[in-house]
Design an enzyme around this catalytic site. Structure first.
Site, PDB file in Angstrom:
ATOM      1  CG  ASP A 126      -9.095  -1.110   0.830  1.00 21.88           C
ATOM      2  OD1 ASP A 126      -8.289  -1.990   1.151  1.00 21.88           O
ATOM      3  OD2 ASP A 126      -8.929   0.097   1.116  1.00 21.88           O
ATOM      4  CG  ASP A 127     -10.694  -2.951   4.322  1.00 21.37           C
ATOM      5  OD1 ASP A 127     -10.214  -3.994   4.791  1.00 21.37           O
ATOM      6  OD2 ASP A 127      -9.999  -1.989   3.942  1.00 21.37           O
ATOM      7  CD  GLU A 159      -5.372   3.713   2.097  1.00 20.33           C
ATOM      8  OE1 GLU A 159      -4.444   3.126   2.680  1.00 20.33           O
ATOM      9  OE2 GLU A 159      -6.578   3.413   2.253  1.00 20.33           O
ATOM     10  CG  HIS A 187      -2.000  -0.902   1.302  1.00 22.62           C
ATOM     11  ND1 HIS A 187      -1.871  -2.242   1.079  1.00 22.62           N
ATOM     12  CD2 HIS A 187      -3.322  -0.675   1.541  1.00 22.62           C
ATOM     13  CE1 HIS A 187      -3.073  -2.816   1.177  1.00 22.62           C
ATOM     14  NE2 HIS A 187      -3.971  -1.886   1.454  1.00 22.62           N
TER      15      HIS A 187
END
Ligand code: ADE
Ligand code: ZN
Length: 337
Positions: A277-278, A199, A196
């Site tokens: 993602d989530d 972000e 990651h």
């Protein structure tokens, strides 16, 4: 074919998905009761109300709390299976899934319990749905290099189940270079590196992840767009970027989906992909992400096709599997026209 139908029906891969981020409030309550874990929520509605985030850290605090209900092999199976059933219904044929072992081993759950529960589900999904998968083990970047090395040691004893290593959790203040030596060892051991980056963190974190971790895919990468030379470098390399529109909106990475840089990424020649993602925390699975961003940006049929195709091109499938998946995708698009 209308665009909603195209999004729903086209075969696709998901390349940025944290399995712990698929824990729906209903399953969280069920597992809390099954395992006698006390949560600070009385109802499913209470849980949903906690999902208001101003930044990545707000989300991570709730995410680590949520995963505290996962204790046994069957819990990890149930978690992953619920996700895979949804993917079968969304015409997802391949998934590359992150897991956060340190979020579990820190609570006394063994690495083997986590990995065996997950692999039970992914093996069954290949048999029952024909969904192929690769697991990517993430290091929590707010923890130490030493703890990451301990985690890598576990992964080395079950290499056949883990394809890659990643880097997630609190980005600001934890640059990729903190894990340079761990990633060097992981690469030597044959794991494919991703991270990651960009972000919330600055473009220099993306450059660091490329130069010091030698990553093969960029997770998020939004802030790379602030550096034109970096954009050109990413586009020229052909490296994929795993973009997560609803996550970006919910974590205030973009003020509004209408401001999302996805089209800019495509126009710059970056192999951008759409991911969730989530999804339990951010309001939608992969097809919901395509739909929302297509709506907000007015994406064209050709752009959606490009994104779907990129999901296979940017995957870590071997060459033969990738060729077959892209051919199947192209065939679908030809027939849909
Ligand atoms: N862990 C789970 N989701 C994450 C995200 N979007 N960024 C960083 N770490 C995460
Ligand atoms: Zn992520």
């Amino acid at each position: 074919m209308n665009l909603a139908r195209l999004i729903a029906d086209m075969p696709k891969a998901e390349l940025h998905l944290h399995i712990e981020g698929t824990l729906e409030p209903e399953l969280m309550m069920q597992l809390a009761s099954r395992n006698q874990v006390t949560l600070p929520y009385a109802t499913v509605e209470d849980i949903r109300q906690a999902y208001e985030f101003n930044c990545l850290q707000d989300f991570l605090d709730v995410y680590y709390l949520g995963m505290s209900v996962l204790l046994k092999r069957e819990d990890f199976f149930d978690l992953a299976w619920a996700y895979l059933e949804k993917m079968a219904a969304q015409n997802v044929t391949h998934v590359e899934v992150f897991f956060d072992p340190q979020g579990h081993t820190s609570r006394g759950v063994s690495f083997d319990t986590v990995l065996s529960g997950l692999t039970d589900a992914f093996d069954k999904a290949r048999r029952d749905f024909g969904i192929s998968s690769k697991l990517i083990m993430c290091f929590l970047r707010h923890l130490s290099e030493e703890e990451a090395f301990d985690t890598l040691e576990h992964a080395c004893s079950c290499k056949s189940h883990i394809h890659g290593v990643g880097l997630d959790s609190s980005e600001n203040g934890h640059p990729p270079s903190k894990f340079r030596r761990v990633f060097a060892e992981a690469r030597d051991q044959g794991f494919t590196p991703v991270a990651h980056a960009g972000e919330e963190g600055p473009p220099s974190y993306v450059t660091e992840a490329l130069d010091e971790l030698h990553i093969e895919r960029i997770d998020h990468g939004n802030r790379a767009l602030e550096d034109p030379a970096l954009v050109k470098r990413i586009a020229d390399s052909g490296m994929a970027m795993t973009v997560c529109p609803l996550s970006n909106k919910r974590l205030q990475v973009v003020p509004d989906l209408a401001d999302h840089p996805l089209r800019l990424m495509l126009n710059a020649g970056i192999c951008a992909t759409v991911n969730s993602d989530d999804p339990s925390y951010f309001g939608g699975y992969v097809n919901d992400n395509y739909l929302a961003v297509a709506d907000a940006l007015g994406l064209t049929h050709a752009e959606i096709v490009q994104l779907g195709r990129n999901s296979f091109i940017g995957s870590f499938m071997n060459d033969a599997d990738k060729r077959a998946a892209v051919a199947h995708f192209d065939d679908f698009v030809d027939k849909a026209n």
